[in-house]
Design an enzyme around this catalytic site. Structure first.
Site, PDB file in Angstrom:
ATOM      1  N   GLY A   1       2.813  -1.700   4.470  1.00 28.18           N
ATOM      2  CA  GLY A   1       2.572   0.206   4.144  1.00 28.18           C
ATOM      3  C   GLY A   1       4.429   0.635   3.765  1.00 28.18           C
ATOM      4  O   GLY A   1       4.345   0.607   2.419  1.00 28.18           O
ATOM      5  N   GLY A   2       4.476   1.542   4.800  1.00 29.86           N
ATOM      6  CA  GLY A   2       6.802   2.183   4.097  1.00 29.86           C
ATOM      7  C   GLY A   2       7.697   1.009   3.681  1.00 29.86           C
ATOM      8  O   GLY A   2       7.731   1.363   3.039  1.00 29.86           O
TER       9      GLY A   2
ATOM     10  N   GLY B   1       3.178   1.743  11.401  1.00 28.32           N
ATOM     11  CA  GLY B   1       4.043   3.546  10.548  1.00 28.32           C
ATOM     12  C   GLY B   1       4.454   3.817  11.366  1.00 28.32           C
ATOM     13  O   GLY B   1       5.499   4.563  12.008  1.00 28.32           O
TER      14      GLY B   1
ATOM     15  N   HIS C   1      -9.244   0.904   5.501  1.00 29.18           N
ATOM     16  CA  HIS C   1      -7.810   1.250   5.621  1.00 29.18           C
ATOM     17  C   HIS C   1      -8.393   2.168   6.577  1.00 29.18           C
ATOM     18  O   HIS C   1      -9.536   3.106   7.000  1.00 29.18           O
ATOM     19  CB  HIS C   1      -7.163   2.072   4.801  1.00 29.18           C
ATOM     20  CG  HIS C   1      -5.706   1.131   5.279  1.00 29.18           C
ATOM     21  ND1 HIS C   1      -5.367   2.588   5.779  1.00 29.18           N
ATOM     22  CD2 HIS C   1      -4.447   0.966   5.199  1.00 29.18           C
ATOM     23  CE1 HIS C   1      -4.028   2.264   6.573  1.00 29.18           C
ATOM     24  NE2 HIS C   1      -3.641   1.825   5.819  1.00 29.18           N
TER      25      HIS C   1
ATOM     26  N   SER D   1       3.345  -2.615  10.338  1.00 29.52           N
ATOM     27  CA  SER D   1       5.217  -2.421  10.741  1.00 29.52           C
ATOM     28  C   SER D   1       5.867  -3.800  10.384  1.00 29.52           C
ATOM     29  O   SER D   1       7.057  -4.327  10.896  1.00 29.52           O
ATOM     30  CB  SER D   1       5.422  -1.605  11.825  1.00 29.52           C
ATOM     31  OG  SER D   1       5.384  -0.625  12.262  1.00 29.52           O
TER      32      SER D   1
ATOM     33  N   ASN E   1       0.857  -1.163  -0.317  1.00 30.99           N
ATOM     34  CA  ASN E   1      -0.182  -0.228  -0.118  1.00 30.99           C
ATOM     35  C   ASN E   1       0.784   1.078   0.167  1.00 30.99           C
ATOM     36  O   ASN E   1       1.540   1.304   0.943  1.00 30.99           O
ATOM     37  CB  ASN E   1      -0.970   0.186   1.546  1.00 30.99           C
ATOM     38  CG  ASN E   1      -1.944   1.340   1.561  1.00 30.99           C
ATOM     39  OD1 ASN E   1      -2.056   1.857   0.288  1.00 30.99           O
ATOM     40  ND2 ASN E   1      -2.395   1.425   2.850  1.00 30.99           N
ATOM     41  N   TRP E   2       1.205   1.519  -1.115  1.00 24.36           N
ATOM     42  CA  TRP E   2       1.941   3.032  -1.085  1.00 24.36           C
ATOM     43  C   TRP E   2       1.690   4.074  -0.555  1.00 24.36           C
ATOM     44  O   TRP E   2       2.369   5.418  -0.176  1.00 24.36           O
ATOM     45  CB  TRP E   2       2.268   2.945  -2.789  1.00 24.36           C
ATOM     46  CG  TRP E   2       2.626   2.323  -3.434  1.00 24.36           C
ATOM     47  CD1 TRP E   2       3.638   1.550  -3.652  1.00 24.36           C
ATOM     48  CD2 TRP E   2       3.368   2.429  -4.658  1.00 24.36           C
ATOM     49  NE1 TRP E   2       3.801   1.042  -4.468  1.00 24.36           N
ATOM     50  CE2 TRP E   2       3.816   1.385  -4.921  1.00 24.36           C
ATOM     51  CE3 TRP E   2       2.598   3.239  -6.083  1.00 24.36           C
ATOM     52  CZ2 TRP E   2       4.521   1.192  -6.593  1.00 24.36           C
ATOM     53  CZ3 TRP E   2       3.232   3.249  -6.930  1.00 24.36           C
ATOM     54  CH2 TRP E   2       3.866   1.964  -6.991  1.00 24.36           C
ATOM     55  N   LYS E   3       0.057   3.881  -0.079  1.00 21.14           N
ATOM     56  CA  LYS E   3      -0.655   5.442   0.212  1.00 21.14           C
ATOM     57  C   LYS E   3      -0.120   6.575  -0.464  1.00 21.14           C
ATOM     58  O   LYS E   3       0.126   6.305  -1.771  1.00 21.14           O
ATOM     59  CB  LYS E   3       0.266   5.715   1.746  1.00 21.14           C
ATOM     60  CG  LYS E   3      -0.460   3.822   2.950  1.00 21.14           C
ATOM     61  CD  LYS E   3       0.080   4.405   4.445  1.00 21.14           C
ATOM     62  CE  LYS E   3       0.216   2.999   5.136  1.00 21.14           C
ATOM     63  NZ  LYS E   3      -0.712   3.267   6.428  1.00 21.14           N
TER      64      LYS E   3
ATOM     65  N   GLU F   1      -6.913   4.654   7.694  1.00 21.85           N
ATOM     66  CA  GLU F   1      -6.112   6.081   7.776  1.00 21.85           C
ATOM     67  C   GLU F   1      -7.814   6.282   6.877  1.00 21.85           C
ATOM     68  O   GLU F   1      -8.182   8.062   7.558  1.00 21.85           O
ATOM     69  CB  GLU F   1      -5.697   6.322   6.625  1.00 21.85           C
ATOM     70  CG  GLU F   1      -4.071   5.969   8.432  1.00 21.85           C
ATOM     71  CD  GLU F   1      -2.851   5.431   6.883  1.00 21.85           C
ATOM     72  OE1 GLU F   1      -3.007   5.785   5.721  1.00 21.85           O
ATOM     73  OE2 GLU F   1      -2.409   5.126   7.954  1.00 21.85           O
TER      74      GLU F   1
ATOM     75  N   GLU G   1      -5.542  -5.491  10.600  1.00 19.33           N
ATOM     76  CA  GLU G   1      -3.779  -4.443  10.264  1.00 19.33           C
ATOM     77  C   GLU G   1      -4.110  -3.109  11.633  1.00 19.33           C
ATOM     78  O   GLU G   1      -5.037  -2.511  12.154  1.00 19.33           O
ATOM     79  CB  GLU G   1      -3.922  -2.753   9.851  1.00 19.33           C
ATOM     80  CG  GLU G   1      -3.987  -3.557   8.142  1.00 19.33           C
ATOM     81  CD  GLU G   1      -3.303  -2.556   7.354  1.00 19.33           C
ATOM     82  OE1 GLU G   1      -1.905  -2.716   6.898  1.00 19.33           O
ATOM     83  OE2 GLU G   1      -3.855  -1.269   6.662  1.00 19.33           O
TER      84      GLU G   1
HETATM   85  P1  13P Z   1       3.589   0.649   7.271  1.00 18.81           P
HETATM   86  O1  13P Z   1       3.298  -0.767   6.848  1.00 18.81           O
HETATM   87  O2  13P Z   1       3.901   1.451   7.101  1.00 18.81           O
HETATM   88  O3  13P Z   1       3.244   0.559   8.977  1.00 18.81           O
HETATM   89  O4  13P Z   1       1.763   0.637   7.295  1.00 18.81           O
HETATM   90  C1  13P Z   1       0.749  -0.353   7.342  1.00 18.81           C
HETATM   91  C2  13P Z   1      -0.675   0.185   6.547  1.00 18.81           C
HETATM   92  O5  13P Z   1      -0.665   0.877   6.636  1.00 18.81           O
HETATM   93  C3  13P Z   1      -0.510  -0.833   5.420  1.00 18.81           C
HETATM   94  O6  13P Z   1      -1.903  -0.860   4.649  1.00 18.81           O
END
Ligand code: 13P
Length: 247
Positions: free
Chosen positions: A232-233, A173, A96, A211, A9-11, A98, A167
């Site tokens: 994510g990251g 993050g 998600h 993470s 997930n590149w966000k 967020e 999640e």
């Molecule tokens: P991180 O891997 O950056 O913690 O993010 C997880 C995430 O929200 C994937 O959708």
């Protein structure tokens, strides 16, 4: 058996130049993907065309990070499932944390989004997860089961064509990953809930997100009910993401 899957997930990250280099390196590592394992990237809307062009003919799947629950019409700023389908998306992340946190998305809306994604022949990746306050109040099971239940109510037997991602909000993050034991315990609850709700839902892939890194992926993915990751990251770094997929 659930399919093994790692989704990046590149966000709200990327640029045409950095996407090109990331996708090129991922394409080169595609041969090391095991049989029956999938690699997927979910990119910001403006990069769907670039992703479609660069991944044409590849085994790497791709998709979007959100979708409108409406089919079409006067919904300024929204993107419909039909538009995503026209671009060739196979996956769409819905619910998600967020989106729930910053855009007030309810579990009912998340269920509507999952339904519209399925209606258009794509796979919804339905996210659930508790906050730190909810975990500390011993409400994890109640929260994640409630979130999943809204989607089950809406989808019925079609849940068999979805992917679920657990999640924990406190692990996103933050560098604070759930331990394999903590993650497995919640995955087992979700698996049982899916099985009890629909006969065909036992084989739904349940991904862990929060993470996930190259150095913790193997121990998480070794758990009985963890079928892969939502990353994510670490999905923005080709070496790191490839290493997670290899795990
Ligand atoms: P991180 O891997 O950056 O913690 O993010 C997880 C995430 O929200 C994937 O959708």
């Amino acid at each position: 058996m659930p399919r093994r899957l790692v989704v990046g997930n590149w966000k709200m990250n990327g640029s045409r130049a950095s996407n090109a280099s990331l996708l090129e390196t991922l394409s080169a590592s595609e041969a090391s993907l095991g049989e029956g394992c999938g690699m997927v990237v979910c990119v910001p809307f403006p990069y769907l065309q670039q992703t479609s062009d660069l991944l044409a003919g590849r085994r790497i799947g791709w998709g979007a990070q959100d979708v409108s629950a409406h089919r079409q019409g006067a919904f300024t700023g929204e993107v419909s499932a039909a538009m995503l389908r026209e671009f060739g998306c196979s996956y769409v992340i819905v619910g998600h944390s967020e989106r729930r946190q910053y855009h007030g998305e309810s579990s009912d809306l998340v269920g509507q989004k999952a339904a519209v994604v399925l209606e258009h022949g794509m796979t919804p990746i339905v996210c659930v997860g508790e906050t730190l306050a909810e975990r500390e109040a011993d409400r994890t099971e109640e929260v994640v089961s409630g979130q999943l239940d809204s989607v089950l109510q809406r989808l019925g037997a079609d849940i068999g064509r979805a992917v679920v991602a657990y999640e924990p909000v406190w692990a996103i993050g933050t560098g604070r990953t759930a331990t394999p034991e903590q993650a497995q315990a919640v995955h087992a609850i979700l698996r049982q809930q899916l099985r009890q709700a629909e006969a065909n839902a036992g084989s739904v892939s349940i991904l862990y997100g929060g993470s996930v890194k190259a150095d913790n992926a193997a121990s998480l993915f070794a758990c009985a009910d963890i079928d892969g990751g939502l990353v994510g990251g670490a999905s923005l770094n080709a070496q790191e993401f490839s290493a997670i997929c290899a795990a």
